[in-house]
Design an enzyme around this catalytic site. Structure first.
Site, PDB file in Angstrom:
ATOM      1  N   ARG A 158       0.853  -1.192  -0.033  1.00 27.06           N
ATOM      2  CA  ARG A 158      -0.124  -0.014   0.020  1.00 27.06           C
ATOM      3  C   ARG A 158       0.870   1.096  -0.067  1.00 27.06           C
ATOM      4  O   ARG A 158       1.800   1.265   0.705  1.00 27.06           O
ATOM      5  CB  ARG A 158      -0.953   0.044   1.338  1.00 27.06           C
ATOM      6  CG  ARG A 158      -2.016  -1.102   1.180  1.00 27.06           C
ATOM      7  CD  ARG A 158      -3.111  -0.940  -0.062  1.00 27.06           C
ATOM      8  NE  ARG A 158      -3.974  -1.977   0.122  1.00 27.06           N
ATOM      9  CZ  ARG A 158      -3.804  -3.107  -0.819  1.00 27.06           C
ATOM     10  NH1 ARG A 158      -3.011  -3.089  -1.480  1.00 27.06           N
ATOM     11  NH2 ARG A 158      -4.873  -4.032  -0.702  1.00 27.06           N
ATOM     12  N   HIS A 171       1.372  -0.333 -10.677  1.00 30.94           N
ATOM     13  CA  HIS A 171       0.446  -1.202  -9.830  1.00 30.94           C
ATOM     14  C   HIS A 171       0.233  -2.420 -10.702  1.00 30.94           C
ATOM     15  O   HIS A 171      -0.843  -2.790 -10.946  1.00 30.94           O
ATOM     16  CB  HIS A 171      -0.812  -0.284  -9.627  1.00 30.94           C
ATOM     17  CG  HIS A 171      -1.622  -0.796  -8.462  1.00 30.94           C
ATOM     18  ND1 HIS A 171      -2.126   0.111  -7.563  1.00 30.94           N
ATOM     19  CD2 HIS A 171      -1.765  -2.058  -7.694  1.00 30.94           C
ATOM     20  CE1 HIS A 171      -2.755  -0.774  -6.456  1.00 30.94           C
ATOM     21  NE2 HIS A 171      -2.596  -1.965  -6.826  1.00 30.94           N
TER      22      HIS A 171
END
Length: 313
Positions: free
Chosen positions: A228, A276
């Protein structure tokens, strides 16, 4: 027949349509899959959900028995005040294997010094620079020992790496030195030559890697963060990179995505940015997880991967 709402972005429906219908049929669930605006909210039994989808207010879904998240992370929905239905996160074999391959690949890249090797184009034979240590002499630390962290830790241990894992609550994993608590975090960081972060996004983990904790790592340590973006204090990491305290960082997740073009990470010589891509739910395998949870719910069995609202994951 039950009604299942597919509440993801419209462009994702074509790749989920057939796998989801097939998985439900294989699970013995008679279901009609509907799209937003195609059925009244109070007729929906289950919501297949993405935080990027159109459903943000769960209040009208008075009949819904569960919200089945298509993402591993639930930080964008767990605090939604309108969400009163049980929430399940995605634990998907395809997503897990993708994360294992990403983490293992980048750990090996750092371990073997591949960046320097591949950049060597000057015709100088540098055999005297030495060879990397064997994996058993390379200390890797995994922050987070949930399903993804544990799988990555075991993969690295299987290659011979000296792996230590840290989690907020005590864990026991064969072949992994497991630590927890504040003292355990300091101990883990103090010998992390390669640090991998796979913690969830909670108030307790926000900015966990900051100026103080980064200073605990051995000088020149490498960081891999496919977890994260909120786990890292960006200004502190950039300062540690500039000072040489951190040798290199590979970052796949960020506070703002897409990462803005002007962000310092893009141009920093000691940062690798990936967009990502470490792990993403695959329609075929994610559909099987969704279908199994619907089957379990209809059979009166416990749901898999139920989110603890108090802990945030």
């Amino acid at each position: 027949m039950i009604r299942v709402l597919f509440a993801d972005r419209a462009e994702n429906w074509p790749r989920y349509k057939a796998p989801l219908a097939h998985a439900l049929a294989q699970a013995g669930v008679r279901a009609e899959i509907v799209l937003p605006d195609a059925a009244a909210p109070d007729s929906i039994d289950y919501i297949v959900y993405s935080p990027m989808g159109p459903v943000q207010d769960f209040t009208p879904f008075t009949r819904a028995k569960a919200v089945l998240n298509l993402w591993a992370g639930v930080e964008r929905v767990v605090g939604n005040k309108t969400l009163t239905q049980p929430l399940c996160r995605m634990v998907d074999d395809g997503l897990e294997r993708g994360m294992v391959e990403y983490v293992t690949g980048h750990v090996l890249r750092y371990h073997l010094g591949l960046d320097a090797t591949l950049a060597q184009q000057d015709g100088i034979w540098r055999h005297d620079d030495g060879v990397p240590p064997l994996a058993r002499n390379r200390r890797v630390v995994m922050l987070g020992l949930g399903a993804l962290g544990a799988a990555c830790a075991q993969s690295l241990s299987g290659l011979g790496f000296d792996v230590t894992g840290w989690s907020r609550s005590p864990k026991q994993i064969t072949g992994i030195t497991c630590l927890d608590g504040a003292a355990g975090l300091r101990q883990a960081l103090s010998h992390a030559e390669i640090l991998v972060s796979l913690l969830p996004d909670t108030p307790e983990t926000s900015n966990l890697l900051n100026a103080q904790t980064l200073a605990l790592l051995p000088k020149g340590a490498a960081i891999i963060n496919p977890g994260r973006g909120t786990l890292i204090d960006d200004a502190a990491l950039l300062a540690a990179l500039d000072a040489g305290q951190i040798g290199h960082a590979t970052l796949d997740v960020f506070r703002v995505e897409p990462l803005p073009p002007a962000h310092p990470y893009w141009a920093h010589p000691r940062v690798t940015v990936t967009p990502h891509i470490a792990a993403e739910s695959r329609a075929e395998t994610a559909a099987q997880v969704v279908a199994e949870n619907i089957r379990r719910s209809e059979a009166g069995e416990a749901l898999l991967y139920l989110v603890d609202r108090a802990r945030g994951y």
